[in-house]
Structures are given as C-alpha cells and as structure tokens.
Scaffold this motif. Structure first.
Motif, PDB file in Angstrom:
ATOM      1  N   LEU A   1     -51.642  -0.676 -48.889  1.00  0.00           N
ATOM      2  CA  LEU A   1     -51.518  -2.095 -48.543  1.00  0.00           C
ATOM      3  C   LEU A   1     -52.573  -2.948 -49.244  1.00  0.00           C
ATOM      4  CD1 LEU A   1     -50.674  -1.843 -44.747  1.00  0.00           C
ATOM      5  CD2 LEU A   1     -49.148  -2.505 -46.612  1.00  0.00           C
ATOM      6  N   LEU A   2     -53.771  -2.416 -49.413  1.00  0.00           N
ATOM      7  CA  LEU A   2     -54.809  -3.153 -50.132  1.00  0.00           C
ATOM      8  C   LEU A   2     -54.446  -3.351 -51.599  1.00  0.00           C
ATOM      9  CD1 LEU A   2     -58.063  -1.604 -48.637  1.00  0.00           C
ATOM     10  CD2 LEU A   2     -57.372  -4.001 -48.513  1.00  0.00           C
TER      11      LEU A   2
ATOM     12  N   SER B   1     -59.549  -5.532 -54.978  1.00  0.00           N
ATOM     13  CA  SER B   1     -58.729  -4.431 -54.464  1.00  0.00           C
ATOM     14  C   SER B   1     -59.444  -3.099 -54.603  1.00  0.00           C
ATOM     15  CB  SER B   1     -57.392  -4.367 -55.197  1.00  0.00           C
ATOM     16  OG  SER B   1     -56.635  -5.511 -54.940  1.00  0.00           O
TER      17      SER B   1
ATOM     18  N   GLN C   1     -51.278  -6.025 -52.029  1.00  0.00           N
ATOM     19  CA  GLN C   1     -51.334  -7.368 -51.456  1.00  0.00           C
ATOM     20  C   GLN C   1     -51.516  -8.470 -52.502  1.00  0.00           C
ATOM     21  OE1 GLN C   1     -54.461  -7.345 -48.612  1.00  0.00           O
ATOM     22  NE2 GLN C   1     -56.053  -7.750 -50.098  1.00  0.00           N
ATOM     23  N   GLY C   2     -51.739  -8.115 -53.733  1.00  0.00           N
ATOM     24  CA  GLY C   2     -51.789  -9.123 -54.785  1.00  0.00           C
ATOM     25  C   GLY C   2     -53.155  -9.752 -54.992  1.00  0.00           C
ATOM     26  N   ALA C   3     -54.182  -9.152 -54.473  1.00  0.00           N
ATOM     27  CA  ALA C   3     -55.546  -9.662 -54.674  1.00  0.00           C
ATOM     28  C   ALA C   3     -56.013  -9.288 -56.087  1.00  0.00           C
ATOM     29  CB  ALA C   3     -56.476  -9.068 -53.630  1.00  0.00           C
TER      30      ALA C   3
ATOM     31  N   SER D   1     -62.343  -2.934 -52.160  1.00  0.00           N
ATOM     32  CA  SER D   1     -61.845  -2.787 -50.793  1.00  0.00           C
ATOM     33  C   SER D   1     -61.354  -1.373 -50.503  1.00  0.00           C
ATOM     34  CB  SER D   1     -60.702  -3.765 -50.539  1.00  0.00           C
ATOM     35  OG  SER D   1     -61.146  -5.081 -50.685  1.00  0.00           O
TER      36      SER D   1
ATOM     37  N   SER E   1     -49.826  -5.869 -36.548  1.00  0.00           N
ATOM     38  CA  SER E   1     -51.194  -5.419 -36.303  1.00  0.00           C
ATOM     39  C   SER E   1     -51.340  -4.759 -34.932  1.00  0.00           C
ATOM     40  CB  SER E   1     -52.188  -6.570 -36.469  1.00  0.00           C
ATOM     41  OG  SER E   1     -51.884  -7.617 -35.601  1.00  0.00           O
TER      42      SER E   1
END
Length: 113
Positions: free
Chosen positions: A74-75, A85, A78-80, A88, A39
């Motif tokens: 990346l969103l 997703s 990430q497995g959400a 977002s 980050s």
C-alpha cells in the motif's frame, strides 16, 4: 541418569516490541476517531496479529507478516514520491526480515503451538 526436559524458547524482546506496535498503533487510530471502514478492518487485523504474535502463535506470526507485507504494498502504490515511499517502507521491511530470522522462527515452532 536424569532425563532432560526440552528447553522452553524464551521470547525475544523484538517479538514483544513488534507485537506491541502491531496491536497498539491501530488502537490509537481507532480511539482518536479517525477511523474509516477500511481502517477499522485493518485495526482489527492488526490487534489480532499483535496478540497472536505476543503469545507466540504460528498464526500470529503469519498474520503479522501479511499485515506488514500489505503495508509495504500500500505504501508503494499510493502514488507518493519514490524517496518518501522507500523511506516509509524501511520499518515494515525490517520487521518482515526480522520475522524470518531463524531464531525468531524457532520461537514459533515449539511444541506449544
């Protein structure tokens, strides 16, 4: 006859807003102390992209495009849950679309680059 000087393209408010978001949000994350090594790198990348975008540099626009495209990727990986997703990704995708609008591209293709 008078010679007309080329008109300076005025920076749209959207560019200023996106530049501020791109530069300030990573700084807030860093200053809160929640930064990991990745980050910190992303924050440096975001601040650089935001500054370049604010000063209407072509490299700043491309850096911002890469920054938000990476955020979308990346969103999505990430497995959400899918709904989270997709929701977002709305802001980064809309920023990417805005950066490719003809009027915005014209701001970065003036002689000052």
């Amino acid at each position: 006859m008078q010679e007309q000087q080329p008109k300076e393209v005025v920076q749209p408010f959207g560019i200023t807003l996106i530049a501020a978001l791109t530069a300030i949000i990573p700084l807030v994350v860093l200053l809160r102390g929640e930064a990991k090594s990745l980050s910190v790198l992303a924050a440096i990348f975001g601040v650089t992209a935001g500054v370049g975008l604010f000063f209407q540099r072509a490299w700043g626009r491309w850096l911002t495009i890469v920054y938000y495209a990476a955020a979308v990727v990346l969103l999505l990986v990430q497995g959400a849950p899918l709904l989270f997703s997709v929701l977002s990704c709305i802001l980064p995708v809309s920023i990417l679309v805005y950066l490719f609008l003809p009027g915005v591209v014209a701001c970065f293709t003036t002689k000052k680059n």
